[in-house]
Design a protein around this motif. Sequence first.
Motif, PDB file in Angstrom:
ATOM      1  N   LYS A 309       0.842  -1.213   0.000  1.00 49.54           N
ATOM      2  CA  LYS A 309       0.000   0.000   0.000  1.00 49.54           C
ATOM      3  C   LYS A 309       0.874   1.259   0.000  1.00 49.54           C
ATOM      4  N   ASN A 310       2.015   1.186   0.688  1.00 50.48           N
ATOM      5  CA  ASN A 310       2.838   2.384   0.894  1.00 50.48           C
ATOM      6  C   ASN A 310       4.100   2.441   0.047  1.00 50.48           C
ATOM      7  N   LYS A 311       4.309   1.441  -0.796  1.00 50.81           N
ATOM      8  CA  LYS A 311       5.598   1.378  -1.488  1.00 50.81           C
ATOM      9  C   LYS A 311       5.708   2.443  -2.582  1.00 50.81           C
ATOM     10  N   THR A 312       6.970   2.760  -2.939  1.00 49.49           N
ATOM     11  CA  THR A 312       7.194   3.718  -4.016  1.00 49.49           C
ATOM     12  C   THR A 312       7.727   2.965  -5.241  1.00 49.49           C
ATOM     13  N   SER A 313       9.059   2.917  -5.373  1.00 53.78           N
ATOM     14  CA  SER A 313       9.595   2.266  -6.585  1.00 53.78           C
ATOM     15  C   SER A 313       9.968   0.798  -6.358  1.00 53.78           C
ATOM     16  N   GLN A 314       9.836   0.325  -5.130  1.00 56.30           N
ATOM     17  CA  GLN A 314      10.284  -1.039  -4.846  1.00 56.30           C
ATOM     18  C   GLN A 314       9.451  -2.083  -5.604  1.00 56.30           C
ATOM     19  N   VAL A 315      10.155  -3.106  -6.076  1.00 58.26           N
ATOM     20  CA  VAL A 315       9.454  -4.245  -6.677  1.00 58.26           C
ATOM     21  C   VAL A 315       9.243  -5.253  -5.545  1.00 58.26           C
ATOM     22  N   VAL A 316       7.991  -5.620  -5.314  1.00 55.52           N
ATOM     23  CA  VAL A 316       7.700  -6.501  -4.175  1.00 55.52           C
ATOM     24  C   VAL A 316       7.132  -7.834  -4.675  1.00 55.52           C
ATOM     25  N   VAL A 317       7.736  -8.896  -4.171  1.00 54.40           N
ATOM     26  CA  VAL A 317       7.332 -10.243  -4.584  1.00 54.40           C
ATOM     27  C   VAL A 317       6.794 -10.995  -3.375  1.00 54.40           C
ATOM     28  N   GLY A 318       5.578 -11.493  -3.495  1.00 51.29           N
ATOM     29  CA  GLY A 318       4.998 -12.305  -2.424  1.00 51.29           C
ATOM     30  C   GLY A 318       5.100 -13.774  -2.771  1.00 51.29           C
ATOM     31  N   PHE A 319       4.949 -14.595  -1.774  1.00 52.48           N
ATOM     32  CA  PHE A 319       4.945 -16.045  -1.980  1.00 52.48           C
ATOM     33  C   PHE A 319       3.634 -16.592  -1.462  1.00 52.48           C
ATOM     34  N   CYS A 320       3.165 -17.674  -2.040  1.00 53.42           N
ATOM     35  CA  CYS A 320       2.046 -18.331  -1.367  1.00 53.42           C
ATOM     36  C   CYS A 320       2.160 -19.835  -1.509  1.00 53.42           C
ATOM     37  N   ALA A 321       1.852 -20.467  -0.410  1.00 54.65           N
ATOM     38  CA  ALA A 321       1.894 -21.922  -0.351  1.00 54.65           C
ATOM     39  C   ALA A 321       0.451 -22.387  -0.296  1.00 54.65           C
ATOM     40  N   GLU A 322       0.041 -23.155  -1.288  1.00 50.61           N
ATOM     41  CA  GLU A 322      -1.363 -23.587  -1.343  1.00 50.61           C
ATOM     42  C   GLU A 322      -1.438 -25.109  -1.363  1.00 50.61           C
ATOM     43  N   SER A 323      -2.504 -25.630  -0.776  1.00 48.24           N
ATOM     44  CA  SER A 323      -2.659 -27.083  -0.793  1.00 48.24           C
ATOM     45  C   SER A 323      -3.713 -27.510  -1.811  1.00 48.24           C
ATOM     46  N   GLU A 324      -4.429 -26.537  -2.426  1.00 52.50           N
ATOM     47  CA  GLU A 324      -5.403 -26.852  -3.490  1.00 52.50           C
ATOM     48  C   GLU A 324      -5.610 -25.625  -4.379  1.00 52.50           C
ATOM     49  N   ASN A 325      -6.167 -25.832  -5.541  1.00 51.61           N
ATOM     50  CA  ASN A 325      -6.498 -24.742  -6.490  1.00 51.61           C
ATOM     51  C   ASN A 325      -5.380 -23.693  -6.595  1.00 51.61           C
ATOM     52  N   LEU A 326      -4.187 -24.163  -6.921  1.00 49.43           N
ATOM     53  CA  LEU A 326      -2.997 -23.298  -6.912  1.00 49.43           C
ATOM     54  C   LEU A 326      -3.190 -22.004  -7.723  1.00 49.43           C
ATOM     55  N   THR A 327      -3.556 -22.146  -8.994  1.00 48.31           N
ATOM     56  CA  THR A 327      -3.623 -20.963  -9.861  1.00 48.31           C
ATOM     57  C   THR A 327      -4.718 -20.003  -9.409  1.00 48.31           C
ATOM     58  N   GLU A 328      -5.886 -20.549  -9.107  1.00 45.09           N
ATOM     59  CA  GLU A 328      -7.013 -19.687  -8.698  1.00 45.09           C
ATOM     60  C   GLU A 328      -6.672 -18.924  -7.425  1.00 45.09           C
ATOM     61  N   ASN A 329      -6.149 -19.651  -6.423  1.00 46.71           N
ATOM     62  CA  ASN A 329      -5.803 -18.998  -5.156  1.00 46.71           C
ATOM     63  C   ASN A 329      -4.691 -17.963  -5.345  1.00 46.71           C
ATOM     64  N   ALA A 330      -3.745 -18.295  -6.217  1.00 49.28           N
ATOM     65  CA  ALA A 330      -2.635 -17.351  -6.456  1.00 49.28           C
ATOM     66  C   ALA A 330      -3.158 -16.080  -7.116  1.00 49.28           C
ATOM     67  N   LYS A 331      -4.085 -16.237  -8.058  1.00 54.99           N
ATOM     68  CA  LYS A 331      -4.647 -15.053  -8.748  1.00 54.99           C
ATOM     69  C   LYS A 331      -5.358 -14.149  -7.756  1.00 54.99           C
ATOM     70  N   SER A 332      -6.135 -14.747  -6.855  1.00 55.34           N
ATOM     71  CA  SER A 332      -6.863 -13.873  -5.921  1.00 55.34           C
ATOM     72  C   SER A 332      -5.902 -13.305  -4.881  1.00 55.34           C
ATOM     73  N   LYS A 333      -4.819 -14.044  -4.566  1.00 53.03           N
ATOM     74  CA  LYS A 333      -3.875 -13.536  -3.560  1.00 53.03           C
ATOM     75  C   LYS A 333      -3.057 -12.358  -4.081  1.00 53.03           C
ATOM     76  N   ILE A 334      -2.653 -12.367  -5.332  1.00 56.00           N
ATOM     77  CA  ILE A 334      -1.848 -11.234  -5.850  1.00 56.00           C
ATOM     78  C   ILE A 334      -2.705  -9.965  -5.834  1.00 56.00           C
ATOM     79  N   GLU A 335      -3.985 -10.129  -6.075  1.00 54.81           N
ATOM     80  CA  GLU A 335      -4.891  -8.977  -6.040  1.00 54.81           C
ATOM     81  C   GLU A 335      -5.073  -8.483  -4.611  1.00 54.81           C
TER      82      GLU A 335
END
Length: 392
Positions: A309-335
Amino acid sequence: MIQNKNILIGITGGIAAYKICALIRDFKKSGAEVKVVCTPNALNFVTKLTLQNLTQNNVFIEEFDIKDWKPEHISLSDWADIMLIAPATANTISKIAQGIADNLLTSIACAFSKKMIIAPAMNCKMWQNEGVKENIKKLETRGAEILEPETGFLACGYTGKGRLCSLEKIYNAVDEALNYSDKLKDQKVVVTAGGTIEDIDPVRYISNYSSGKMGLSIAKAAYDMGAQVVLITTKDFECPFKTVKVKSAIEMQNAIYEEFGNTNYLIMSAAVADYRVKNYSDQKLKKGNEETITLELVKNPDILAELCKNKTSQVVVGFCAESENLTENAKSKIEKKGCDYLVANDISRRDIGFNSNDNEVIILDKEGNINKFEKASKKVIARKILEWISTK
Ligand code: CTP
């Protein structure tokens, strides 16, 4: 890319020294400039004239054979883009690890701060020696890449682990190191790793199974790519770059905020606990007569979401560990998190993820592009992630 690079080869006194002649030819054919520094004992196995002819350069042996105002150990270490020591004897390895500088080769190694690759070769019992093992570990911790010897017939008559690894492997390691060495030059990369630990009382805590290996691999890969690296971790890792040891999510958050201002890339691979204990007990909790007890938990800050929310020029990468529906959960998590990239892996698979040395991930960006990195070592996956986010 080896072309136009300056490769300094240190040859020590082992029978495998003769093999390095072929390697020098390969480097020269690829367009590199090669200089050789030998320990006096190396010349029992290979001649100065051979090395001079192959490198088309003077061969450096004596420390005080000074032709210029600058001492040779400094001018050669300044000149080289990379230093390869092959074959490296137990003696030279141990001296370098201890900071001993008693000949030209060890003095250069002592003054050398760029990428160093070491290819040991020795008798199998020497390779097993605890002192040698400790010294190898020390060099690795300081950032040297060790190309482990292979098992086979040894010149001393033994069969075991101690043979110089293949010349192809050495060539590829040098090529790869030179290829990657400045991809993240002048960039600050902050990586988080490991599961946070949320104390209940002085002897108990809540945590998770994250080993921190993926984060460590990313930090190491960023370091190899020339970045200024800070690893914020709950684990005891010894690294050639700055590490900040933290325990809880709150401590991790504070450590990240300390570094975030001038960071170029923040990679949040840590498994941060979503909740912490509401009332930490200073004293060890005693067992009562109750059959069940309730531990009240409060939400930890979502470090990643708040930073985004507060970042300026930094590139920020998140990780997520999922046990089901990997792509769907990842799409909603990046948002939900608002990060630039999200790396997702499937923790239901036992061959990858937690505590494993391998991983297979998908990586998403904000625009909805998805890329899959097939199963490989965490080292390879780490490089691919960094390349993807730094070249987009
Ligand atoms: N993360 C964070 N702060 C938290 C929890 C997670 O910064 N309190 C970060 C992790 O470091 C990771 C990303 O958020 O980069 C995703 O973590 P994950 O636990 O998968 O996401 P959650 O939002 O906690 O979702 P859930 O546990 O419900 O799957």
